[in-house]
Every structure is written in C-alpha cells, then in structure tokens.
Scaffold this motif. Sequence first.
Motif, mmCIF file in Angstrom:
data_model
loop_
_atom_site.group_PDB
_atom_site.id
_atom_site.type_symbol
_atom_site.label_atom_id
_atom_site.label_comp_id
_atom_site.label_asym_id
_atom_site.label_seq_id
_atom_site.Cartn_x
_atom_site.Cartn_y
_atom_site.Cartn_z
ATOM 1 N N VAL A 146 -97.407 -57.467 25.089
ATOM 2 C CA VAL A 146 -97.508 -56.970 22.828
ATOM 3 C C VAL A 146 -97.725 -58.676 22.197
ATOM 4 C CG1 VAL A 146 -96.685 -55.677 21.035
ATOM 5 C CG2 VAL A 146 -96.255 -54.966 23.373
ATOM 6 N N LEU A 147 -98.944 -58.198 21.739
ATOM 7 C CA LEU A 147 -99.378 -59.528 20.757
ATOM 8 C C LEU A 147 -99.711 -59.296 18.980
ATOM 9 C CD1 LEU A 147 -100.905 -59.168 23.804
ATOM 10 C CD2 LEU A 147 -102.677 -61.109 21.353
ATOM 11 N N HIS A 148 -98.514 -60.041 18.686
ATOM 12 C CA HIS A 148 -97.857 -59.782 16.926
ATOM 13 C C HIS A 148 -99.607 -60.334 16.430
ATOM 14 C CE1 HIS A 148 -95.292 -56.830 17.431
ATOM 15 N NE2 HIS A 148 -94.273 -57.984 18.719
ATOM 16 N N THR A 149 -100.648 -59.087 16.093
ATOM 17 C CA THR A 149 -101.578 -60.770 15.246
ATOM 18 C C THR A 149 -102.121 -60.313 14.771
ATOM 19 O OG1 THR A 149 -103.044 -62.534 15.768
ATOM 20 C CG2 THR A 149 -102.695 -60.895 17.289
ATOM 21 N N THR A 150 -103.852 -59.867 13.472
ATOM 22 C CA THR A 150 -104.466 -60.246 13.627
ATOM 23 C C THR A 150 -106.079 -60.316 14.302
ATOM 24 O OG1 THR A 150 -104.770 -61.764 11.589
ATOM 25 C CG2 THR A 150 -103.410 -59.543 11.401
ATOM 26 N N HIS A 151 -106.507 -59.007 13.483
ATOM 27 C CA HIS A 151 -108.047 -59.205 14.301
ATOM 28 C C HIS A 151 -108.796 -60.557 13.699
ATOM 29 C CE1 HIS A 151 -108.203 -54.677 15.539
ATOM 30 N NE2 HIS A 151 -107.635 -54.629 16.014
ATOM 31 N N GLN A 152 -108.119 -60.960 12.040
ATOM 32 C CA GLN A 152 -108.499 -62.215 11.640
ATOM 33 C C GLN A 152 -108.729 -63.765 12.535
ATOM 34 O OE1 GLN A 152 -111.721 -62.443 9.617
ATOM 35 N NE2 GLN A 152 -111.006 -64.737 9.716
ATOM 36 N N HIS A 153 -107.336 -63.751 13.040
ATOM 37 C CA HIS A 153 -106.693 -64.256 13.180
ATOM 38 C C HIS A 153 -106.919 -64.752 15.228
ATOM 39 C CE1 HIS A 153 -103.600 -67.744 15.144
ATOM 40 N NE2 HIS A 153 -103.909 -67.083 15.174
ATOM 41 N N LEU A 154 -107.619 -63.710 15.669
ATOM 42 C CA LEU A 154 -108.306 -63.561 16.846
ATOM 43 C C LEU A 154 -109.731 -64.185 16.564
ATOM 44 C CD1 LEU A 154 -106.833 -60.055 18.567
ATOM 45 C CD2 LEU A 154 -106.295 -62.646 19.318
ATOM 46 N N ALA A 155 -110.148 -63.760 15.570
ATOM 47 C CA ALA A 155 -111.425 -64.024 15.326
ATOM 48 C C ALA A 155 -111.779 -65.873 14.782
ATOM 49 C CB ALA A 155 -112.148 -63.679 14.005
ATOM 50 N N ASP A 156 -110.595 -65.798 14.370
ATOM 51 C CA ASP A 156 -110.509 -67.523 14.109
ATOM 52 C C ASP A 156 -110.060 -68.497 15.590
ATOM 53 O OD1 ASP A 156 -111.149 -67.126 11.149
ATOM 54 O OD2 ASP A 156 -108.627 -66.881 10.691
ATOM 55 N N GLU A 157 -109.351 -67.592 16.208
ATOM 56 C CA GLU A 157 -109.314 -68.500 16.970
ATOM 57 C C GLU A 157 -110.276 -68.710 18.320
ATOM 58 O OE1 GLU A 157 -106.070 -69.169 19.154
ATOM 59 O OE2 GLU A 157 -105.052 -68.998 17.504
ATOM 60 N N LEU A 158 -110.977 -67.985 18.455
ATOM 61 C CA LEU A 158 -112.781 -67.789 18.869
ATOM 62 C C LEU A 158 -113.639 -68.431 17.578
ATOM 63 C CD1 LEU A 158 -111.894 -63.943 20.356
ATOM 64 C CD2 LEU A 158 -111.846 -66.019 21.701
ATOM 65 N N GLY A 159 -113.802 -68.787 16.876
ATOM 66 C CA GLY A 159 -114.560 -69.048 16.012
ATOM 67 C C GLY A 159 -115.245 -67.519 15.674
ATOM 68 N N SER A 160 -115.750 -66.504 16.156
ATOM 69 C CA SER A 160 -116.237 -65.673 15.760
ATOM 70 C C SER A 160 -115.975 -65.397 14.445
ATOM 71 C CB SER A 160 -115.830 -64.722 16.837
ATOM 72 O OG SER A 160 -117.226 -63.517 16.515
ATOM 73 N N VAL A 161 -116.289 -63.697 13.812
ATOM 74 C CA VAL A 161 -115.944 -63.231 12.438
ATOM 75 C C VAL A 161 -115.095 -61.690 13.320
ATOM 76 C CG1 VAL A 161 -117.642 -64.334 11.227
ATOM 77 C CG2 VAL A 161 -118.336 -61.820 12.371
ATOM 78 N N ARG A 162 -114.559 -61.402 12.334
ATOM 79 C CA ARG A 162 -113.254 -60.118 12.535
ATOM 80 C C ARG A 162 -114.356 -59.395 12.199
ATOM 81 N NH1 ARG A 162 -112.849 -55.771 9.300
ATOM 82 N NH2 ARG A 162 -113.037 -56.685 7.398
ATOM 83 N N GLU A 163 -115.410 -58.685 12.322
ATOM 84 C CA GLU A 163 -116.151 -57.465 12.137
ATOM 85 C C GLU A 163 -116.064 -56.900 13.913
ATOM 86 O OE1 GLU A 163 -116.143 -58.374 8.154
ATOM 87 O OE2 GLU A 163 -116.666 -59.437 9.820
ATOM 88 N N ILE A 164 -117.093 -58.494 14.289
ATOM 89 C CA ILE A 164 -117.374 -58.724 15.611
ATOM 90 C C ILE A 164 -116.071 -58.204 16.306
ATOM 91 C CG2 ILE A 164 -118.378 -59.548 18.161
ATOM 92 C CD1 ILE A 164 -120.490 -61.364 15.368
ATOM 93 N N VAL A 165 -115.081 -59.160 16.285
ATOM 94 C CA VAL A 165 -113.743 -58.862 17.118
ATOM 95 C C VAL A 165 -113.292 -57.463 17.116
ATOM 96 C CG1 VAL A 165 -111.565 -59.648 17.358
ATOM 97 C CG2 VAL A 165 -113.204 -61.331 17.416
ATOM 98 N N SER A 166 -113.322 -56.911 16.461
ATOM 99 C CA SER A 166 -112.441 -55.227 16.387
ATOM 100 C C SER A 166 -113.152 -54.492 16.978
ATOM 101 C CB SER A 166 -112.976 -54.947 14.218
ATOM 102 O OG SER A 166 -111.750 -56.181 13.693
ATOM 103 N N ARG A 167 -114.824 -54.531 16.980
ATOM 104 C CA ARG A 167 -115.495 -54.363 18.032
ATOM 105 C C ARG A 167 -115.360 -54.183 19.353
ATOM 106 N NH1 ARG A 167 -120.016 -55.020 15.105
ATOM 107 N NH2 ARG A 167 -120.641 -56.473 16.980
ATOM 108 N N LEU A 168 -115.275 -54.914 19.447
ATOM 109 C CA LEU A 168 -114.428 -55.985 21.240
ATOM 110 C C LEU A 168 -113.106 -54.752 21.403
ATOM 111 C CD1 LEU A 168 -115.983 -59.106 21.286
ATOM 112 C CD2 LEU A 168 -117.576 -57.075 22.622
ATOM 113 N N LEU A 169 -112.457 -54.890 20.425
ATOM 114 C CA LEU A 169 -111.518 -54.244 20.898
ATOM 115 C C LEU A 169 -110.984 -52.952 20.529
ATOM 116 C CD1 LEU A 169 -108.615 -56.943 18.816
ATOM 117 C CD2 LEU A 169 -108.749 -56.680 20.785
ATOM 118 N N LYS A 170 -111.855 -52.684 20.098
ATOM 119 C CA LYS A 170 -111.966 -51.023 19.687
ATOM 120 C C LYS A 170 -112.544 -50.505 21.462
ATOM 121 C CE LYS A 170 -112.106 -50.396 14.925
ATOM 122 N NZ LYS A 170 -112.938 -49.996 13.479
ATOM 123 N N GLY A 171 -113.341 -50.564 21.654
ATOM 124 C CA GLY A 171 -113.752 -51.366 22.833
ATOM 125 C C GLY A 171 -113.288 -51.392 24.089
#
Length: 217
Positions: free
Chosen positions: A164-189
């Motif tokens: 269980v990860l307690h984190t935000t989509h923005q934080h994951l995007a920062d970790e990956l050098g990406s943007v929140r919208e793309i990470v959110s779309r991948l997570l929904k997938g």
Amino acid sequence: MPPDTALADRYPVLAALPPAVRDAALARLQTLRVPAGTVLFDDRQACEGFPFVLRGSIRVIKASASGRELPLYRVAPGETCVISSSCLLGHEDYNARGIAETDTELVLLPKAVFDELLAEPAFRGFVFHLFAERIADLMQLIEEVAFHKLDQRLAALLLGKGRVLHTTHQHLADELGSVREIVSRLLKGFAAQGLVKLSREQIEIVDAAGLRRVAAG
C-alpha cells in the motif's frame, strides 16, 4: 548527539585524516538547518562548498523551462552530492537543483577547505569513490529513460514501495520525471486491468505479478 560526533559517525573518512588536518577542517565547517522544501542550490548558482548530510535528505533534480523535473538522485546521511563535487573540482556553477525533502541538517565544507583536503589520499579516494557510485546510478537512470517505456518504469516504481503506497500522482510523476496527467492515465489503466486499486492519495497493489510483467515489458 553533538554535531561533530554525528558527523564522524556518518562520514568515517574524516577519522582517516591526520588529526591536525581533521581538526582544522572541522573548525571551518558551516552548519545549516533548513525546513523541508528549501532549495539548497539551483542552476547557474556558484557552488559554495561540499555538503555532509547529518539528518534528512536532499533531492537532486534537473528542471526544464516548462517546469518538468527529472529526478537524478537523493543525498541521505552518510552520502554526499556528486554534482557539488563536480562543480568544485571543475570550478563551475551548479547545473541542477537540490531541494530538502524533509527538515534537513547538514554541514558545509567551504571550497577552500575542500581543495586542501584533496591533497589527503583518504579524502581524495572518498570523493572519487563517490563519483564512481553516482555515475553508475546516473547511467542506470539514462538507460531507464532511454529504453524503458513510462508504463514499465511506473510499474517498477510501484513494486518498490510496498503493498500500500500513501502517495500522490504528482509525487510519482516527479519521481519519474513525467507529468501528473500522464501518470494518472497510466494508473487508471492499471486499475482497469485489476493491477492496482486507487483511492485518495493511496494506491494498493492488487496483482504484484501482473505489475512485474508490465515492468519487464
């Protein structure tokens, strides 16, 4: 714990220096205590010294003009910053940004003292060993960015953080050098495939084996 004791515990290389050299260096250290979120250095700033982290951590990133960030590495207690070393050795300004991830305490070895300590084999070996480790890390990062798709990198990142990860989509995007919208779309997938379950600032790993298949490509 007194700062000098904490420093010696975190950085044993100091004990390998001749006592007179070590004492002279310690007498010229500058102690800094900064809250989380403080920018400690930035692009095109002059490098003032060599940092030793006692508590907390520093996140080092490369930021674009558009605001996107590529995480390069973190500096935890007992480690130090290869970009600072590079700037001091090459007499160059910083070419990245360092941000305190948490409330952070560090001591700064002034540039003049850093130059003097390079004459000591133990300290010089410490600095170049640091270079070797960090360059290996950065080569791995380059390989991931160049050859792995973002969904693979996201899956691998999720697998490395527990069930269980307690984190935000923005934080994951920062970790990956990406943007929140793309990470959110991948997570929904991933959620639609039954790999994860999403809720507010929480991600639950439902199918770790499935995520490993995605990460492997």
